[in-house]
Design a protein around this motif. Structure first.
Motif, PDB file in Angstrom:
ATOM      1  N   LEU A 119       8.375   2.265  -7.981  1.00 28.73           N
ATOM      2  CA  LEU A 119       9.358   1.490  -7.220  1.00 28.73           C
ATOM      3  C   LEU A 119       9.932   2.331  -6.098  1.00 28.73           C
ATOM      4  N   ALA A 120      10.220   3.593  -6.367  1.00 24.62           N
ATOM      5  CA  ALA A 120      10.713   4.471  -5.308  1.00 24.62           C
ATOM      6  C   ALA A 120       9.655   4.600  -4.224  1.00 24.62           C
ATOM      7  N   ARG A 121       8.386   4.674  -4.636  1.00 25.67           N
ATOM      8  CA  ARG A 121       7.302   4.749  -3.660  1.00 25.67           C
ATOM      9  C   ARG A 121       7.231   3.477  -2.838  1.00 25.67           C
ATOM     10  N   VAL A 122       7.392   2.318  -3.481  1.00 28.77           N
ATOM     11  CA  VAL A 122       7.375   1.050  -2.750  1.00 28.77           C
ATOM     12  C   VAL A 122       8.502   1.037  -1.733  1.00 28.77           C
ATOM     13  N   ALA A 123       9.691   1.434  -2.162  1.00 24.98           N
ATOM     14  CA  ALA A 123      10.826   1.437  -1.250  1.00 24.98           C
ATOM     15  C   ALA A 123      10.553   2.355  -0.076  1.00 24.98           C
ATOM     16  N   ALA A 124      10.029   3.528  -0.360  1.00 22.45           N
ATOM     17  CA  ALA A 124       9.735   4.479   0.706  1.00 22.45           C
ATOM     18  C   ALA A 124       8.668   3.927   1.626  1.00 22.45           C
ATOM     19  N   ALA A 125       7.589   3.462   1.058  1.00 19.43           N
ATOM     20  CA  ALA A 125       6.507   2.939   1.879  1.00 19.43           C
ATOM     21  C   ALA A 125       6.919   1.618   2.489  1.00 19.43           C
ATOM     22  N   GLY A 126       7.573   0.757   1.771  1.00 20.81           N
ATOM     23  CA  GLY A 126       7.916  -0.547   2.284  1.00 20.81           C
ATOM     24  C   GLY A 126       9.055  -0.551   3.245  1.00 20.81           C
ATOM     25  N   ALA A 127       9.987   0.189   3.113  1.00 20.04           N
ATOM     26  CA  ALA A 127      11.060   0.182   4.065  1.00 20.04           C
ATOM     27  C   ALA A 127      10.702   0.987   5.266  1.00 20.04           C
ATOM     28  N   ASP A 149      -1.823   5.965   8.786  1.00 18.44           N
ATOM     29  CA  ASP A 149      -0.720   5.176   9.334  1.00 18.44           C
ATOM     30  C   ASP A 149       0.091   4.605   8.174  1.00 18.44           C
ATOM     31  N   PRO A 150       1.267   4.018   8.454  1.00 18.38           N
ATOM     32  CA  PRO A 150       2.117   3.509   7.373  1.00 18.38           C
ATOM     33  C   PRO A 150       1.439   2.467   6.482  1.00 18.38           C
ATOM     34  N   ASP A 151       0.643   1.564   7.065  1.00 14.75           N
ATOM     35  CA  ASP A 151      -0.023   0.555   6.245  1.00 14.75           C
ATOM     36  C   ASP A 151      -1.010   1.201   5.273  1.00 14.75           C
ATOM     37  N   GLU A 152      -1.761   2.186   5.758  1.00 11.74           N
ATOM     38  CA  GLU A 152      -2.702   2.882   4.885  1.00 11.74           C
ATOM     39  C   GLU A 152      -1.960   3.697   3.832  1.00 11.74           C
ATOM     40  N   LEU A 153      -0.801   4.267   4.199  1.00 16.59           N
ATOM     41  CA  LEU A 153       0.002   5.026   3.236  1.00 16.59           C
ATOM     42  C   LEU A 153       0.436   4.137   2.071  1.00 16.59           C
ATOM     43  N   VAL A 154       0.882   2.929   2.390  1.00 13.49           N
ATOM     44  CA  VAL A 154       1.275   1.990   1.333  1.00 13.49           C
ATOM     45  C   VAL A 154       0.084   1.669   0.441  1.00 13.49           C
ATOM     46  N   ALA A 155      -1.073   1.447   1.051  1.00 16.64           N
ATOM     47  CA  ALA A 155      -2.270   1.133   0.265  1.00 16.64           C
ATOM     48  C   ALA A 155      -2.639   2.290  -0.655  1.00 16.64           C
ATOM     49  N   GLY A 187      -2.014   1.255  -4.146  1.00 13.85           N
ATOM     50  CA  GLY A 187      -3.323   0.730  -4.519  1.00 13.85           C
ATOM     51  C   GLY A 187      -3.509  -0.709  -4.096  1.00 13.85           C
ATOM     52  N   SER A 188      -2.719  -1.160  -3.126  1.00 13.32           N
ATOM     53  CA  SER A 188      -2.810  -2.535  -2.651  1.00 13.32           C
ATOM     54  C   SER A 188      -2.424  -2.580  -1.181  1.00 13.32           C
ATOM     55  N   ASP A 189      -3.094  -3.431  -0.419  1.00 16.72           N
ATOM     56  CA  ASP A 189      -2.781  -3.572   1.000  1.00 16.72           C
ATOM     57  C   ASP A 189      -1.560  -4.457   1.171  1.00 16.72           C
ATOM     58  N   ILE A 190      -0.418  -3.829   1.454  1.00 14.28           N
ATOM     59  CA  ILE A 190       0.811  -4.555   1.759  1.00 14.28           C
ATOM     60  C   ILE A 190       1.266  -4.051   3.122  1.00 14.28           C
ATOM     61  N   PRO A 191       1.007  -4.804   4.194  1.00 17.09           N
ATOM     62  CA  PRO A 191       1.331  -4.309   5.531  1.00 17.09           C
ATOM     63  C   PRO A 191       2.836  -4.125   5.733  1.00 17.09           C
ATOM     64  N   VAL A 192       3.199  -2.983   6.295  1.00 16.60           N
ATOM     65  CA  VAL A 192       4.614  -2.677   6.529  1.00 16.60           C
ATOM     66  C   VAL A 192       4.909  -2.299   7.978  1.00 16.60           C
ATOM     67  N   SER A 193       3.876  -2.163   8.803  1.00 19.82           N
ATOM     68  CA  SER A 193       4.088  -1.673  10.161  1.00 19.82           C
ATOM     69  C   SER A 193       4.949  -2.610  11.001  1.00 19.82           C
ATOM     70  N   GLY A 194       5.011  -3.887  10.652  1.00 20.75           N
ATOM     71  CA  GLY A 194       5.846  -4.833  11.392  1.00 20.75           C
ATOM     72  C   GLY A 194       7.323  -4.531  11.313  1.00 20.75           C
ATOM     73  N   LEU A 195       7.738  -3.761  10.313  1.00 18.37           N
ATOM     74  CA  LEU A 195       9.150  -3.451  10.130  1.00 18.37           C
ATOM     75  C   LEU A 195       9.742  -2.775  11.362  1.00 18.37           C
ATOM     76  N   ARG A 196       8.938  -1.984  12.067  1.00 19.96           N
ATOM     77  CA  ARG A 196       9.436  -1.317  13.283  1.00 19.96           C
ATOM     78  C   ARG A 196       9.946  -2.354  14.283  1.00 19.96           C
ATOM     79  N   ASP A 197       9.197  -3.428  14.453  1.00 19.10           N
ATOM     80  CA  ASP A 197       9.618  -4.471  15.388  1.00 19.10           C
ATOM     81  C   ASP A 197      10.712  -5.347  14.794  1.00 19.10           C
ATOM     82  N   TRP A 198      10.602  -5.672  13.517  1.00 17.00           N
ATOM     83  CA  TRP A 198      11.575  -6.571  12.896  1.00 17.00           C
ATOM     84  C   TRP A 198      12.979  -5.985  12.935  1.00 17.00           C
ATOM     85  N   LEU A 199      13.108  -4.665  12.796  1.00 15.05           N
ATOM     86  CA  LEU A 199      14.428  -4.035  12.885  1.00 15.05           C
ATOM     87  C   LEU A 199      15.012  -4.144  14.292  1.00 15.05           C
TER      88      LEU A 199
END
Length: 197
Positions: free
Chosen positions: A9-17, A112-118, A122-134
């Motif tokens: 979960l900490a990894r998800v938060a780090a990678a996802g946020a 890149d961040p998306d590959e880091l999350v994967a 172990g799953s492709d969850i794209p997070v790079s959009g967060l830069r723009d969404w913020l």
């Protein structure tokens, strides 16, 4: 189905946020923008995050704390700290590399961040959009489906890269309330960011 123990979960938060998040009991220190940084892409935000993951069987996992986000348009640093001030992780990203440094010293690198999350999850969850969404804007790709805009044309609710994003209470830099929700492999992922004034 992705199973996430509390360390993950900490990894998800780090990678996802960033997901793309210092020293225990310390307040994150923003990274100064280098000379010549693209100010239109530069953003520094500090606030709180809450991540909840509900599995198909109803089991819930959650982690929360504070974050510091510093993005100069080419270099990103995201720090995550627990509610008691203990370091969870730091994510750093520059063109061609993303790094997750956990509180135990473990480092994970990717292109890149998306590959880091994967790699981390172990799953492709794209997070790079967060830069723009913020910033209160849609990411360039993939195309977004805007559900609702405010009277100034800023996106309030939209779907992009598998996320349902809700952006509220804009200030001069972007939304001060951001919720990202997605269903991934039978799990509901809900990440909420509240920006400090």
């Amino acid at each position: 189905m992705i199973r996430l123990p509390s360390l993950a979960l900490a990894r998800v938060a780090a990678a996802g946020a960033l997901a793309a998040m210092l020293a225990a009991c310390a307040v994150p220190v923003p990274i100064p923008a280098p000379q010549g940084a693209d100010e239109s892409r530069s953003l520094s935000r500090v606030g709180r995050f809450a991540l909840r993951i509900e599995e198909a069987g109803g089991k819930q996992n959650a982690v929360q704390g504070s974050f510091a986000w510093r993005d100069d348009g080419s270099r990103l640093a995201l720090d995550l700290v627990s509610p008691l001030g203990a370091t969870l992780a730091r994510v750093e990203a520059v063109p061609g590399e993303a790094l997750l440094r956990e509180s135990n010293g473990k480092e994970t690198r990717a292109a890149d961040p998306d590959e880091l999350v994967a790699v981390v999850l172990g799953s492709d969850i794209p997070v790079s959009g967060l830069r723009d969404w913020l910033h209160g804007r849609l990411a360039a790709q993939p195309p977004a489906d805007v559900v609702e805009r405010d009277e100034q044309g800023r996106p309030l609710v939209f779907d992009q890269a598998g996320w349902r994003v809700t952006a509220r209470q804009y200030d001069a830099l972007g939304p001060t309330r951001l919720q990202m929700a997605r269903n991934e492999g039978g799990q509901d992922v809900d990440l909420r960011l509240v920006i400090n004034p």
